[in-house]
Design a protein around this motif. Structure first.
Motif, PDB file in Angstrom:
ATOM      1  N   THR A  27      31.644  32.267  57.633  1.00 49.26           N
ATOM      2  CA  THR A  27      32.060  33.465  58.359  1.00 49.26           C
ATOM      3  C   THR A  27      31.998  33.242  59.864  1.00 49.26           C
ATOM      4  O   THR A  27      32.942  33.572  60.602  1.00 49.26           O
ATOM      5  CB  THR A  27      31.164  34.657  57.964  1.00 49.26           C
ATOM      6  OG1 THR A  27      31.405  35.000  56.596  1.00 49.26           O
ATOM      7  CG2 THR A  27      31.447  35.870  58.832  1.00 49.26           C
ATOM      8  N   ALA A  86      36.692  35.100  56.833  1.00 52.11           N
ATOM      9  CA  ALA A  86      35.427  35.581  57.394  1.00 52.11           C
ATOM     10  C   ALA A  86      34.780  36.638  56.511  1.00 52.11           C
ATOM     11  O   ALA A  86      33.550  36.767  56.482  1.00 52.11           O
ATOM     12  CB  ALA A  86      35.664  36.140  58.798  1.00 52.11           C
ATOM     13  N   SER A  87      35.574  37.393  55.763  1.00 50.91           N
ATOM     14  CA  SER A  87      35.008  38.427  54.890  1.00 50.91           C
ATOM     15  C   SER A  87      34.221  37.825  53.738  1.00 50.91           C
ATOM     16  O   SER A  87      33.357  38.486  53.165  1.00 50.91           O
ATOM     17  CB  SER A  87      36.136  39.311  54.336  1.00 50.91           C
ATOM     18  OG  SER A  87      36.883  38.616  53.342  1.00 50.91           O
TER      19      SER A  87
END
Length: 329
Positions: A27, A86-87
């Motif tokens: 992330t 990134a999630s």
């Protein structure tokens, strides 16, 4: 000895590397490139420069996302890919697109910095771990039995990453000692006084007296080199010492980001430090209401977006058959 080595390898193979440690690093790594793309227009990132025949630079990088797709479209697409990566959703499917964006930006941007280069390399080296991660979210705990062969491949990738990061800090510390200003302890006096990378006005009142003091500026300069060399030694440090090294490294790069404005570089190196100094088999214990809640919120959003689309598709199919009840549904 061979029996002990075999037992050690079996122990490693039975430990799952797919934890929220590498998830957090992914992330942060994605946010390195993402923040640059969000904060900058394409005309800033891709522009003419001496020695570069065209922009975005494609002569040596025909595979680049910014070369195979129109520039503005590629910029938007890269942001979407990095947001999804990134999630933490489906690392097995988002790892390759994430690497493609990172290496494309590093190859095609007019003036990439060291953070962009680190992001491109790490997003490549992390692929064996991410591609073998079958979880829905990289924040989740590993589930089910571990395939020992796949686990050993992932752990091998982790070792390569650690050696790579150690090499970065060894080179950073040793190269500085070859420069007169670093060797005599005055380098940060000149860096902090630089009009482009110098300290911001709000910090000058605190740091100027330190920089004006021979002892103060020497301690700051040599302290930076000492921290970097200590981080190199993290490759062979005991696990009990690694948290202290991790905090020291994160503090070093946070101060660089705050005082010199190198935010994306700090994010790339922070991701590197997490992979380097936090054992993958020691997951972070998130507090209730933290990232798990954020993950559930993203999951609900994805589900909410999926259901109306499914309903519209079902209605369209029903209308095609003349089914009025299907239209009302």
């Amino acid at each position: 000895m061979l029996a002990r080595l075999g037992a050690r390898l079996r122990g490693v193979a039975e430990a799952a590397p797919w934890t929220n440690v590498y998830g957090l690093a992914r992330t942060v790594l994605a946010c390195c490139t993402l923040t640059t793309l969000l904060a900058s227009e394409t005309s800033t990132l891709f522009r003419p420069a001496q020695g570069i025949p065209g922009y975005p630079y494609c002569d040596g990088a025909p595979y680049s996302l910014f070369c195979v797709v129109p520039l503005e479209t590629a910029h938007a697409l890269a942001i979407v890919i990095l947001l999804v990566a990134a999630s933490g959703w489906r690392p097995r499917y988002t790892a390759l697109p994430h690497w493609w964006v990172a290496v494309s930006f590093q190859a095609s941007a007019t003036i990439p910095d060291g953070g962009d280069q680190v992001a491109a390399v790490l997003s490549l080296l992390i692929l064996p771990i991410a591609l073998s991660d079958g979880r829905t979210w990289h924040w989740q705990r590993p589930a089910g039995q571990v395939n020992p062969v796949i686990s050993l491949v992932a752990w091998s990738a982790s070792l390569v990453i650690r050696v790579q990061v150690a090499g970065i800090y060894l080179q950073a510390s040793m190269a500085k000692l070859g420069k007169e200003e670093w060797a005599d302890g005055t380098a940060l006096y000149y860096w902090f006084g630089d009009p482009q990378f110098g300290i911001p006005g709000w910090a000058s009142g605190v740091l100027q007296p330190v920089l004006a003091s021979p002892v103060g500026v020497t301690l700051l300069t040599w302290g930076t080199v000492a921290v970097e060399f200590a981080l190199f030694l993290g490759l062979v440090a005991r696990r009990a010492a690694r948290p202290y090294l991790l905090v020291s490294g994160l503090a070093l790069h946070a101060s660089i980001a705050i005082l010199m404005g190198l935010g994306s570089f700090a994010l790339a190196m922070s991701a590197s430090l997490i992979l380097y100094l936090r054992p993958l088999d020691q997951p972070f214990a998130w507090r209730a209401g933290g990232l798990p809640a954020a993950r559930r919120a993203v999951s609900r959003l994805v589900t909410g977006l999926h259901r109306p689309m499914t309903a519209r598709n079902g209605a369209a199919r029903s209308l095609g058959k003349g089914d009025v009840a299907g239209e009302e549904a």
